[in-house]
Design a protein around this motif. Structure first.
Motif, mmCIF file in Angstrom:
data_model
loop_
_atom_site.group_PDB
_atom_site.id
_atom_site.type_symbol
_atom_site.label_atom_id
_atom_site.label_comp_id
_atom_site.label_asym_id
_atom_site.label_seq_id
_atom_site.Cartn_x
_atom_site.Cartn_y
_atom_site.Cartn_z
ATOM 1 N N GLY A 45 0.902 -0.986 -0.544
ATOM 2 C CA GLY A 45 -0.194 0.210 0.260
ATOM 3 C C GLY A 45 0.809 1.473 -0.233
ATOM 4 N N SER A 49 -1.018 2.569 -3.084
ATOM 5 C CA SER A 49 -2.019 3.877 -2.616
ATOM 6 C C SER A 49 -1.593 5.415 -3.346
ATOM 7 N N LEU A 126 -4.286 -1.407 2.322
ATOM 8 C CA LEU A 126 -3.556 -0.900 0.591
ATOM 9 C C LEU A 126 -3.755 0.605 0.415
ATOM 10 N N ASN A 127 -3.583 0.932 1.641
ATOM 11 C CA ASN A 127 -4.242 2.972 1.661
ATOM 12 C C ASN A 127 -3.685 2.799 2.786
ATOM 13 N N THR A 128 -2.314 2.708 2.878
ATOM 14 C CA THR A 128 -2.098 2.682 4.563
ATOM 15 C C THR A 128 -1.500 4.116 4.961
ATOM 16 N N LYS A 168 0.584 -2.396 7.310
ATOM 17 C CA LYS A 168 -0.477 -3.627 6.953
ATOM 18 C C LYS A 168 -0.798 -3.310 8.831
#
Length: 245
Positions: A45, A49, A126-128, A168
């Motif tokens: 991510g 992202s 996956l947008n951390t 994650k």
């Protein structure tokens, strides 16, 4: 190696693939032929992202317990068959996550009747970059008084694999409740609580970390189909009477 999708303006809808066929014990019904199945660390991510969100909804009751705010992030390479949110598989589908939006989320969460926030997508894990920033701020300003829910296509077992990206796990440590697993259309059940297919689980994240295994949320209560016995007897009697006439 291929990452399972092409980085173009529109998501590729091709045959689903298992990128880790040698791996075992990846969680309920994984791998599945109805979604992509990544190997550990395949999708990062921090690289994927684009800090794009598809939607922000205030004061709703469908995305977890109580009155909540929900943030829908963009981008998901799982590509689950019949995904309800396939329009936001693309990491660039939506609008930029801004400081103004973050401040608005914090303002909304400050209301007494709002229980917490839910992170959906797309794929939150996956947008951390933006979600770690947001959830860290929520913890600083509200402590544990507001709960954080998240939906993910990953299973708990996949997230705990050796080789998975550390961002994650960092985000998971800010989450209270996780709904895990791909949406598998062949296992769809409209009576399930807060999830679409029976392979998915509602997990208590702090307890799961403590016990080293996936621990089911203790408030789980799926609905059941129920046809009263008396209705069955009355219907049978009616059918018998019709046949005898």
């Amino acid at each position: 190696m291929s990452d399972g999708f092409t980085k173009t303006g529109s998501a590729r809808r091709s045959a689903h693939r298992d990128f880790a066929p040698e791996e075992k014990n990846r969680g309920p019904h994984i791998p599945t032929a109805l979604a992509n199945n990544p190997r550990a660390g395949q999708w990062d991510g921090r690289k994927l992202s684009r800090n794009i969100v598809a939607d922000y909804k205030r004061f709703i009751v469908t995305d977890g317990e109580g009155i909540r705010c929900s943030l829908y992030v963009s981008g998901c390479p799982f590509h689950c068959h019949d995904c309800y949110n396939s329009s936001i598989w693309d990491f660039k589908a939506g609008h930029e996550y801004t400081q103004e939006l973050e401040d608005k989320i914090i303002e909304d969460l400050s209301l007494d009747y709002v229980q917490g926030i839910t992170l959906l997508g797309g794929e939150p894990l996956l947008n951390t970059p933006m979600l770690i920033q947001l959830t860290n701020r929520i913890r600083r300003e509200f402590g544990s008084s507001k709960d954080i829910w998240a939906w993910t296509g990953y299973t708990w077992e996949e997230l705990m694999r050796e080789g998975e990206t550390p961002d994650k796990i960092e985000l998971l440590h800010n989450i209270d409740i996780l709904v895990d697993g791909r949406y598998i259309s062949s296992l769809h059940d409209s009576l399930l609580q807060f999830r679409g297919s029976s392979n998915q689980r509602i997990l208590d994240v702090p307890r799961s970390f403590e016990e080293g295994r996936a621990v089911i949320w203790d408030k789980l209560h799926d609905q059941e189909r129920f046809i009263p016995e008396m209705y069955g007897k009355e219907r049978a009697a009616s059918e018998d009477a019709t046949e005898n006439n």
